[in-house]
Design a protein around this motif. Structure first.
Motif, PDB file in Angstrom:
ATOM      1  N   ALA A  35      29.280  11.201  -6.726  1.00 52.92           N
ATOM      2  CA  ALA A  35      28.746  12.365  -7.434  1.00 52.92           C
ATOM      3  C   ALA A  35      27.285  12.098  -7.750  1.00 52.92           C
ATOM      4  O   ALA A  35      26.807  10.958  -7.675  1.00 52.92           O
ATOM      5  N   SER A  36      26.580  13.146  -8.110  1.00 51.68           N
ATOM      6  CA  SER A  36      25.195  12.986  -8.535  1.00 51.68           C
ATOM      7  C   SER A  36      25.111  12.013  -9.700  1.00 51.68           C
ATOM      8  O   SER A  36      25.993  11.965 -10.562  1.00 51.68           O
ATOM      9  N   GLY A  55      26.132  12.327   8.263  1.00 45.90           N
ATOM     10  CA  GLY A  55      26.706  12.637   6.959  1.00 45.90           C
ATOM     11  C   GLY A  55      25.692  12.850   5.862  1.00 45.90           C
ATOM     12  O   GLY A  55      26.053  13.215   4.740  1.00 45.90           O
ATOM     13  N   SER A  56      24.410  12.650   6.152  1.00 39.95           N
ATOM     14  CA  SER A  56      23.396  12.729   5.100  1.00 39.95           C
ATOM     15  C   SER A  56      23.118  14.162   4.651  1.00 39.95           C
ATOM     16  O   SER A  56      22.643  14.380   3.529  1.00 39.95           O
ATOM     17  N   ILE A  57      23.415  15.152   5.494  1.00 39.60           N
ATOM     18  CA  ILE A  57      23.186  16.548   5.102  1.00 39.60           C
ATOM     19  C   ILE A  57      24.074  16.915   3.918  1.00 39.60           C
ATOM     20  O   ILE A  57      23.625  17.524   2.936  1.00 39.60           O
ATOM     21  N   ALA A  58      25.341  16.539   3.987  1.00 38.95           N
ATOM     22  CA  ALA A  58      26.257  16.813   2.877  1.00 38.95           C
ATOM     23  C   ALA A  58      25.801  16.094   1.615  1.00 38.95           C
ATOM     24  O   ALA A  58      25.848  16.655   0.510  1.00 38.95           O
ATOM     25  N   ALA A  59      25.353  14.858   1.765  1.00 39.98           N
ATOM     26  CA  ALA A  59      24.895  14.084   0.611  1.00 39.98           C
ATOM     27  C   ALA A  59      23.711  14.766  -0.067  1.00 39.98           C
ATOM     28  O   ALA A  59      23.646  14.861  -1.306  1.00 39.98           O
ATOM     29  N   GLN A  60      22.788  15.263   0.719  1.00 44.86           N
ATOM     30  CA  GLN A  60      21.621  15.945   0.164  1.00 44.86           C
ATOM     31  C   GLN A  60      22.024  17.206  -0.590  1.00 44.86           C
ATOM     32  O   GLN A  60      21.466  17.521  -1.651  1.00 44.86           O
ATOM     33  N   GLN A  61      23.014  17.929  -0.074  1.00 44.98           N
ATOM     34  CA  GLN A  61      23.431  19.165  -0.727  1.00 44.98           C
ATOM     35  C   GLN A  61      24.119  18.893  -2.060  1.00 44.98           C
ATOM     36  O   GLN A  61      23.985  19.675  -3.005  1.00 44.98           O
ATOM     37  N   VAL A  62      24.845  17.795  -2.153  1.00 41.68           N
ATOM     38  CA  VAL A  62      25.464  17.440  -3.426  1.00 41.68           C
ATOM     39  C   VAL A  62      24.393  17.189  -4.482  1.00 41.68           C
ATOM     40  O   VAL A  62      24.529  17.595  -5.643  1.00 41.68           O
ATOM     41  N   LEU A  63      23.322  16.541  -4.093  1.00 44.88           N
ATOM     42  CA  LEU A  63      22.244  16.248  -5.044  1.00 44.88           C
ATOM     43  C   LEU A  63      21.508  17.507  -5.489  1.00 44.88           C
ATOM     44  O   LEU A  63      20.911  17.536  -6.570  1.00 44.88           O
ATOM     45  N   LYS A  64      21.548  18.557  -4.679  1.00 48.07           N
ATOM     46  CA  LYS A  64      20.882  19.815  -5.038  1.00 48.07           C
ATOM     47  C   LYS A  64      21.755  20.693  -5.935  1.00 48.07           C
ATOM     48  O   LYS A  64      21.257  21.618  -6.573  1.00 48.07           O
ATOM     49  N   THR A  95      37.719  23.677 -15.176  1.00 48.73           N
ATOM     50  CA  THR A  95      38.022  25.027 -15.660  1.00 48.73           C
ATOM     51  C   THR A  95      37.662  26.078 -14.618  1.00 48.73           C
ATOM     52  O   THR A  95      37.744  27.271 -14.885  1.00 48.73           O
ATOM     53  N   LYS A  96      37.259  25.608 -13.427  1.00 47.79           N
ATOM     54  CA  LYS A  96      36.911  26.497 -12.317  1.00 47.79           C
ATOM     55  C   LYS A  96      37.068  25.708 -11.020  1.00 47.79           C
ATOM     56  O   LYS A  96      37.315  24.490 -11.054  1.00 47.79           O
ATOM     57  N   PRO A  97      36.945  26.345  -9.861  1.00 53.54           N
ATOM     58  CA  PRO A  97      37.113  25.622  -8.590  1.00 53.54           C
ATOM     59  C   PRO A  97      36.141  24.455  -8.431  1.00 53.54           C
ATOM     60  O   PRO A  97      34.998  24.498  -8.895  1.00 53.54           O
ATOM     61  N   VAL A  98      36.621  23.408  -7.768  1.00 56.68           N
ATOM     62  CA  VAL A  98      35.826  22.217  -7.466  1.00 56.68           C
ATOM     63  C   VAL A  98      35.571  22.184  -5.964  1.00 56.68           C
ATOM     64  O   VAL A  98      36.479  22.442  -5.165  1.00 56.68           O
ATOM     65  N   THR A  99      34.343  21.874  -5.579  1.00 59.49           N
ATOM     66  CA  THR A  99      33.983  21.804  -4.162  1.00 59.49           C
ATOM     67  C   THR A  99      33.764  20.351  -3.752  1.00 59.49           C
ATOM     68  O   THR A  99      33.063  19.609  -4.443  1.00 59.49           O
ATOM     69  N   VAL A 100      34.370  19.965  -2.640  1.00 56.90           N
ATOM     70  CA  VAL A 100      34.172  18.633  -2.070  1.00 56.90           C
ATOM     71  C   VAL A 100      33.476  18.803  -0.729  1.00 56.90           C
ATOM     72  O   VAL A 100      34.025  19.421   0.193  1.00 56.90           O
ATOM     73  N   LEU A 101      32.263  18.283  -0.619  1.00 63.41           N
ATOM     74  CA  LEU A 101      31.512  18.359   0.627  1.00 63.41           C
ATOM     75  C   LEU A 101      31.816  17.144   1.495  1.00 63.41           C
ATOM     76  O   LEU A 101      31.856  16.010   1.007  1.00 63.41           O
ATOM     77  N   PRO A 129      24.339  21.712  -9.166  1.00 64.06           N
ATOM     78  CA  PRO A 129      24.357  21.355 -10.590  1.00 64.06           C
ATOM     79  C   PRO A 129      25.155  20.072 -10.824  1.00 64.06           C
ATOM     80  O   PRO A 129      26.214  19.873 -10.226  1.00 64.06           O
ATOM     81  N   ALA A 130      24.649  19.205 -11.685  1.00 66.01           N
ATOM     82  CA  ALA A 130      25.293  17.907 -11.937  1.00 66.01           C
ATOM     83  C   ALA A 130      26.363  18.055 -13.014  1.00 66.01           C
ATOM     84  O   ALA A 130      26.265  17.490 -14.111  1.00 66.01           O
ATOM     85  N   ASP A 131      27.406  18.819 -12.676  1.00 75.61           N
ATOM     86  CA  ASP A 131      28.461  19.100 -13.651  1.00 75.61           C
ATOM     87  C   ASP A 131      29.834  18.613 -13.202  1.00 75.61           C
ATOM     88  O   ASP A 131      30.845  18.888 -13.852  1.00 75.61           O
ATOM     89  N   GLY A 132      29.884  17.890 -12.067  1.00 77.36           N
ATOM     90  CA  GLY A 132      31.150  17.367 -11.576  1.00 77.36           C
ATOM     91  C   GLY A 132      31.927  18.326 -10.702  1.00 77.36           C
ATOM     92  O   GLY A 132      32.976  17.954 -10.165  1.00 77.36           O
ATOM     93  N   TYR A 133      31.423  19.541 -10.534  1.00 74.40           N
ATOM     94  CA  TYR A 133      32.146  20.533  -9.741  1.00 74.40           C
ATOM     95  C   TYR A 133      31.744  20.514  -8.264  1.00 74.40           C
ATOM     96  O   TYR A 133      32.318  21.251  -7.464  1.00 74.40           O
ATOM     97  N   THR A 134      30.774  19.688  -7.911  1.00 65.45           N
ATOM     98  CA  THR A 134      30.411  19.480  -6.507  1.00 65.45           C
ATOM     99  C   THR A 134      30.411  17.982  -6.252  1.00 65.45           C
ATOM    100  O   THR A 134      29.594  17.242  -6.807  1.00 65.45           O
TER     101      THR A 134
END
Length: 332
Positions: free
Chosen positions: A265-266, A80-89, A36-42, A91-96
């Motif tokens: 995903a998280s 590639g671990s920097i992007a992985a860490q940011q995904v974990l930080k 229902t809003k933009p999705v971000t793919v890191l 919100p765990a709502d599927g939008y990142t």
């Protein structure tokens, strides 16, 4: 990494309760409307490369399907671990979501067990597998060997003198070559380079003997007669080079290594939502444009469920752990 022959037959076992990366064995709740809003793919790599081009095509088609923007953000660095860490930080709502491979979510944590900030099987869930980049073993054209058996015999006759290149310590070419050493009982000299292009030049210049790299990277030089392909480092012969026998066919069972590309995903994101994203990604991957792009990049694709993708990731973590342990490899 390899897709073993048992992957499809055992993939469903990966849904066992307690595996954070997999799907739950509980009855899945109805997924809410998404997105229902933009999705971000890191993405853990710099823009402009094949992986980045591919994920941007994927994002475009998902955006068309979802009627919402899908934004690709590059967070390069630390394999590639920097992007992985940011995904974990986030919100765990599927939008990142994280577009990644087995370097960041497989090899990273076993190469840096003391400093790694996450564990893939604990902290992430599998979403969708987008492709497998199979590996090919090549040698310089002047090396007096015609196949993998002759190469191993040559290496045994010249212990510690035969050289192999890799794109970095802990990279897929490095671990694949270590796996070959372990299985074949040989000892080679590792020469790390900064990327695949310098390795190809070193092979052409006769300054390094062997390289296990992506088929799409090496087969052009093989077709031109400048390098010699001596073994597919894959369970089956490659679609792009069916004339080259596998390492298993030549007596080196288990010498299989490839790079997978997929979305994670998280672990806190609901399974029902991730199942929906998986189904939508698989729809997009069936588009002729996406299939053509994969073929251009030398990437093989099969429509994987989340449990099947989970099995791929689990096998890679296990394989990397074994290779790193036996080779006494560490980034710490």
């Amino acid at each position: 990494m390899s897709i073993s022959r048992r992957t499809f037959s055992t993939a469903i076992v990966a849904t066992t309760a307690g595996a954070a990366l997999g799907t739950s064995t509980a009855v899945l709740a109805q997924a809410p409307a998404f997105p229902t809003k933009p999705v971000t793919v890191l993405v853990g790599y710099a823009p402009g490369g094949p992986t980045d081009i591919y994920v941007r095509s994927l994002a475009k088609h998902l955006s068309d399907l979802w009627k919402q923007p899908v934004i690709v953000e590059n967070r390069a660095g630390a394999s590639g671990s920097i992007a992985a860490q940011q995904v974990l930080k986030a919100p765990a709502d599927g939008y990142t979501l994280l577009f990644t491979n087995n370097a960041a979510n497989g090899a990273y944590e076993v190469l840096s067990p003391k400093t790694a900030t996450y564990r893939t099987l604990r902290d992430f869930k599998a979403v969708a597998l987008f492709g497998i980049s199979p590996s090919m073993m090549v040698v310089r054209a002047t090396l007096p060997v015609k196949d993998a058996r002759e190469f191993v015999a040559y290496a045994k006759a010249n212990p510690g003198k035969v050289t192999y290149g890799s794109s970095a310590v802990g990279s897929a070419p490095h671990l694949a070559s270590e796996l070959l050493q372990n299985v074949a009982g040989i000892k080679m000299l590792h020469v790390p380079y900064n990327g695949a292009a310098p390795i190809i030049q070193a092979l052409l210049g006769d300054t390094v003997d062997m390289y296990i790299g992506g088929a799409s990277t090496v087969m052009g030089q093989v077709r031109a007669g400048k390098l010699r392909a001596i073994g597919a480092v894959h369970p089956t012969r490659l679609q792009s080079a069916p004339e080259v026998p596998t390492m298993g066919e030549q007596g080196f069972k288990g010498v299989e290594y490839a790079s997978w590309f997929g979305m994670l995903a998280s672990a806190q994101v609901p399974d029902a939502l991730l199942d929906q994203i998986n189904a939508d990604c698989r729809k997009v991957m069936e588009l002729p444009e996406m299939k053509a792009q994969l073929q251009t990049f030398g990437i093989e694709y099969s429509s994987y469920t989340r449990p099947q993708f989970l099995q791929v990731v689990k096998e890679e973590v296990e394989r990397s752990s074994k290779v790193v342990s036996e080779g006494k490899i560490s980034l710490e």
